[in-house]
Scaffold this motif. Structure first.
Motif, PDB file in Angstrom:
ATOM      1  N   GLY A 143      12.727 -11.670  20.312  1.00 49.49           N
ATOM      2  CA  GLY A 143      12.883 -12.026  21.416  1.00 49.49           C
ATOM      3  C   GLY A 143      12.711 -13.717  21.737  1.00 49.49           C
ATOM      4  O   GLY A 143      11.992 -14.321  20.596  1.00 49.49           O
ATOM      5  N   PRO A 144      12.781 -14.153  22.775  1.00 49.29           N
ATOM      6  CA  PRO A 144      12.508 -15.670  22.896  1.00 49.29           C
ATOM      7  C   PRO A 144      10.895 -15.951  22.702  1.00 49.29           C
ATOM      8  O   PRO A 144      10.533 -17.055  22.461  1.00 49.29           O
ATOM      9  CB  PRO A 144      12.997 -16.113  24.193  1.00 49.29           C
ATOM     10  N   VAL A 145      10.228 -15.063  23.011  1.00 52.44           N
ATOM     11  CA  VAL A 145       8.581 -15.112  22.960  1.00 52.44           C
ATOM     12  C   VAL A 145       8.011 -14.706  21.673  1.00 52.44           C
ATOM     13  O   VAL A 145       8.367 -13.578  21.227  1.00 52.44           O
ATOM     14  CB  VAL A 145       7.922 -14.469  24.247  1.00 52.44           C
ATOM     15  N   ALA A 146       7.436 -15.497  21.129  1.00 50.47           N
ATOM     16  CA  ALA A 146       6.577 -15.220  20.039  1.00 50.47           C
ATOM     17  C   ALA A 146       5.606 -14.107  20.152  1.00 50.47           C
ATOM     18  O   ALA A 146       5.096 -13.789  21.121  1.00 50.47           O
ATOM     19  CB  ALA A 146       5.948 -16.385  19.288  1.00 50.47           C
ATOM     20  N   PRO A 147       5.472 -13.113  19.033  1.00 47.42           N
ATOM     21  CA  PRO A 147       4.516 -12.039  19.362  1.00 47.42           C
ATOM     22  C   PRO A 147       2.947 -12.543  19.540  1.00 47.42           C
ATOM     23  O   PRO A 147       2.302 -11.531  20.026  1.00 47.42           O
ATOM     24  CB  PRO A 147       4.868 -11.043  17.994  1.00 47.42           C
ATOM     25  N   SER A 148       2.764 -13.596  19.099  1.00 47.05           N
ATOM     26  CA  SER A 148       1.366 -13.923  19.270  1.00 47.05           C
ATOM     27  C   SER A 148       1.376 -15.601  19.205  1.00 47.05           C
ATOM     28  O   SER A 148       2.286 -16.146  18.441  1.00 47.05           O
ATOM     29  CB  SER A 148       0.400 -13.247  18.406  1.00 47.05           C
ATOM     30  N   PRO A 149       0.230 -16.142  19.788  1.00 47.55           N
ATOM     31  CA  PRO A 149       0.133 -17.501  19.482  1.00 47.55           C
ATOM     32  C   PRO A 149       0.046 -18.052  18.021  1.00 47.55           C
ATOM     33  O   PRO A 149       0.292 -19.222  17.518  1.00 47.55           O
ATOM     34  CB  PRO A 149      -1.175 -17.907  20.195  1.00 47.55           C
ATOM     35  N   ASP A 150      -0.127 -17.145  17.263  1.00 48.62           N
ATOM     36  CA  ASP A 150      -0.329 -17.348  15.787  1.00 48.62           C
ATOM     37  C   ASP A 150       0.996 -17.241  14.893  1.00 48.62           C
ATOM     38  O   ASP A 150       0.896 -17.456  13.930  1.00 48.62           O
ATOM     39  CB  ASP A 150      -1.559 -16.465  15.157  1.00 48.62           C
ATOM     40  N   LEU A 179       0.824  -1.235  -0.016  1.00 48.25           N
ATOM     41  CA  LEU A 179      -0.133  -0.012  -0.064  1.00 48.25           C
ATOM     42  C   LEU A 179       0.871   1.290   0.111  1.00 48.25           C
ATOM     43  O   LEU A 179       1.733   1.374   0.844  1.00 48.25           O
ATOM     44  CB  LEU A 179      -0.985  -0.103   1.226  1.00 48.25           C
ATOM     45  N   SER A 180       0.697   2.171  -1.035  1.00 51.33           N
ATOM     46  CA  SER A 180       1.371   3.408  -1.051  1.00 51.33           C
ATOM     47  C   SER A 180       1.094   4.556  -0.074  1.00 51.33           C
ATOM     48  O   SER A 180      -0.043   4.786   0.404  1.00 51.33           O
ATOM     49  CB  SER A 180       1.257   3.871  -2.557  1.00 51.33           C
ATOM     50  N   GLY A 181       2.039   5.195   0.401  1.00 51.21           N
ATOM     51  CA  GLY A 181       2.084   6.413   1.007  1.00 51.21           C
ATOM     52  C   GLY A 181       1.811   5.875   2.587  1.00 51.21           C
ATOM     53  O   GLY A 181       1.640   7.356   3.506  1.00 51.21           O
ATOM     54  N   ILE A 182       1.850   5.023   3.379  1.00 57.07           N
ATOM     55  CA  ILE A 182       1.749   4.554   4.290  1.00 57.07           C
ATOM     56  C   ILE A 182       2.773   3.703   4.806  1.00 57.07           C
ATOM     57  O   ILE A 182       3.277   2.871   4.062  1.00 57.07           O
ATOM     58  CB  ILE A 182       0.390   3.978   4.835  1.00 57.07           C
ATOM     59  N   ASP A 183       2.917   3.412   6.099  1.00 60.57           N
ATOM     60  CA  ASP A 183       3.999   2.063   6.669  1.00 60.57           C
ATOM     61  C   ASP A 183       3.204   1.795   7.849  1.00 60.57           C
ATOM     62  O   ASP A 183       2.715   2.479   8.930  1.00 60.57           O
ATOM     63  CB  ASP A 183       5.160   2.931   6.773  1.00 60.57           C
ATOM     64  N   ALA A 184       2.948   0.606   7.962  1.00 58.05           N
ATOM     65  CA  ALA A 184       2.334  -0.185   9.117  1.00 58.05           C
ATOM     66  C   ALA A 184       3.254  -0.901   9.759  1.00 58.05           C
ATOM     67  O   ALA A 184       4.096  -1.542   9.218  1.00 58.05           O
ATOM     68  CB  ALA A 184       0.809  -0.847   8.536  1.00 58.05           C
ATOM     69  N   PRO A 185       3.056  -1.334  11.209  1.00 56.35           N
ATOM     70  CA  PRO A 185       3.793  -2.422  11.847  1.00 56.35           C
ATOM     71  C   PRO A 185       3.873  -3.481  11.303  1.00 56.35           C
ATOM     72  O   PRO A 185       2.719  -4.026  10.777  1.00 56.35           O
ATOM     73  CB  PRO A 185       3.242  -2.163  13.261  1.00 56.35           C
ATOM     74  N   PRO A 186       5.013  -4.074  10.921  1.00 55.75           N
ATOM     75  CA  PRO A 186       5.044  -5.651  10.774  1.00 55.75           C
ATOM     76  C   PRO A 186       4.341  -6.472  11.681  1.00 55.75           C
ATOM     77  O   PRO A 186       4.064  -6.287  12.827  1.00 55.75           O
ATOM     78  CB  PRO A 186       6.701  -5.984  10.580  1.00 55.75           C
ATOM     79  N   VAL A 187       4.089  -7.527  11.323  1.00 51.42           N
ATOM     80  CA  VAL A 187       3.338  -8.407  12.234  1.00 51.42           C
ATOM     81  C   VAL A 187       4.147  -9.062  13.308  1.00 51.42           C
ATOM     82  O   VAL A 187       3.486  -9.230  14.269  1.00 51.42           O
ATOM     83  CB  VAL A 187       2.698  -9.658  11.509  1.00 51.42           C
ATOM     84  N   ASP A 188       5.359  -9.193  13.326  1.00 48.56           N
ATOM     85  CA  ASP A 188       6.044  -9.338  14.522  1.00 48.56           C
ATOM     86  C   ASP A 188       6.658  -8.168  15.336  1.00 48.56           C
ATOM     87  O   ASP A 188       7.479  -8.355  15.982  1.00 48.56           O
ATOM     88  CB  ASP A 188       7.167 -10.264  13.913  1.00 48.56           C
ATOM     89  N   GLN A 189       5.950  -7.050  15.300  1.00 50.94           N
ATOM     90  CA  GLN A 189       6.439  -5.999  16.022  1.00 50.94           C
ATOM     91  C   GLN A 189       5.524  -5.869  17.057  1.00 50.94           C
ATOM     92  O   GLN A 189       4.195  -5.893  16.920  1.00 50.94           O
ATOM     93  CB  GLN A 189       6.453  -4.455  15.188  1.00 50.94           C
TER      94      GLN A 189
END
Length: 275
Positions: A215-222, A78-88
Motif C-alpha cells: 500500500g501507499p503507507v510504509a509498514p513502519s518508519p524504519d 530457520l527450518s520448520g517454521i515460517d515467520a511474517p516478512p517484515v513488510d507484512q
C-alpha cells in the motif's frame, strides 16, 4: 635335401607394430585416467555439499526477519517454521493494523540479545540460503518463535512445532492476539486468502491485510525503502533519496514491496537503482 625357406622379418614392419601397440596402450591409460577424473569429480559433487550441509555454523548473526538470519556472509533460513516478512501487517486485538513482521524480527532480537548462535545445517534452498535448525545457549529458537506467536509451524515441511503453535493460539500470543494471514499464504495472497487469529476480523480486514505490504503507507518508519520490478523482470530498490522514489507507486499488482534496509533488499535479490 630340400631347402627350407625362412622369411626374414622386416625390421621396419616390426618397429611400426611395436609403436602401434605402445600408442594403443597409452590411449587406454589416458582413457582410464579421464574416466577416473570424471568419477572423482562426480563423487565430489555429491559428497562435498553433503559435508558442507552437515557442518554446524556458529556466530553472532544479523537478524533480517523472524526466520532469516545472516552469520558472516552466510544467509540462513530457520527450518520448520515460517515467520511474517517484515513488510507484512496484521490486526491487533483492537482490530488496528500493526507491523507484525517487524515485531517478530524485533522481539527475536530482544530475546537473543547479542548472543552467539549455533545452526545445524540441513540443506540449501532454491535461493541459495542454508536451511538450518538453530539454538542459542541450548534453547531451540524455532520453538521459542512459534510458542511466542511470532511464527507458525511450517507444516508443508515439518510438524515438529505443531504443539507449540497450538499453545500460542490458545494463549493468544504474538500474532494470535488479533487477525493475520499465514506467511506462506500472504506471499501469494488474494481475496480468498484465509484469515487466522483470535479477533473477529471486520468486513474490511481482507482489504487491510492484503494491501499492507504494497500500500501507499510504509509498514513502519524504519521500512521506507521501495522495491519494484522493472520491464525486464529485475527487482530494483529505491531509497528515499533516490531520484524516482516519489514516482514508484506501491501496488500489489506491480510486484512492489517495502524493505527496512539495503541489506534486506539485496538479500531478496534486488539491486539499487542507477538513477
Amino acid at each position: 635335401m630340400a631347402r627350407r625357406l625362412v622369411r626374414q622379418a622386416n625390421p621396419l614392419h616390426n618397429r611400426k607394430t611395436i609403436a602401434a601397440i605402445r600408442a594403443l596402450g597409452q590411449l587406454h591409460i589416458e582413457d582410464g585416467f579421464r574416466m577416473s577424473m570424471k568419477f572423482l569429480l562426480a563423487l565430489a559433487l555429491i559428497v562435498l555439499p553433503a559435508i558442507a550441509e552437515a557442518a554446524d555454523i556458529s556466530g553472532v548473526p544479523k537478524i533480517r526477519e523472524g526466520d532469516q538470519i545472516q552469520i558472516g556472509s552466510t544467509r540462513i533460513r530457520l527450518s520448520g517454521i515460517d515467520a511474517p516478512p517484515v513488510d507484512q501487517l496484521c490486526l491487533n486485538n483492537a482490530v488496528e493494523r500493526w507491523s507484525c513482521g517487524v515485531a517478530a524480527r524485533d522481539e527475536l532480537i530482544k530475546h537473543v540479545e547479542n548472543k552467539s548462535w549455533t545452526c545445524h545445517v540441513r540443506q540449501t534452498d532454491r535461493r541459495g540460503r542454508l536451511v538450518a535448525r538453530c539454538d542459542v545457549d541450548g534453547e531451540d529458537i524455532q520453538k521459542w518463535l512459534v510458542r511466542s506467536g511470532w511464527a507458525l509451524s511450517y507444516v508443508r515441511v515439518s510438524h515438529d512445532y505443531d504443539e507449540d503453535e497450538k499453545a500460542a493460539r490458545d494463549a493468544r500470543a504474538g500474532m494470535w492476539q488479533g487477525a493475520f494471514i499465514a506467511p506462506w499464504d500472504w506471499r501469494v495472497r488474494n481475496k480468498k486468502t484465509a484469515i487466522l487469529g483470535a479477533a473477529k476480523p471486520p468486513a474490511s480486514a481482507h482489504a487491510i491485510l492484503l494491501a499492507s505490504a504494497s500500500g501507499p503507507v510504509a509498514p513502519s518508519p524504519d521500512c521506507t525503502i521501495k522495491g519494484n520490478v522493472n520491464s525486464s523482470g529485475e527487482c530494483i530498490y529505491h531509497k528515499p533519496t533516490s531520484r524516482w522514489y516519489a514516482q514508484i507507486k506501491m501496488t500489489i499488482v506491480k510486484g512492489t514491496r517495502w524493505f527496512c534496509s539495503t541489506e534486506e533488499a539485496e538479500a531478496a535479490g534486488c539491486r539499487e537503482t542507477r538513477r
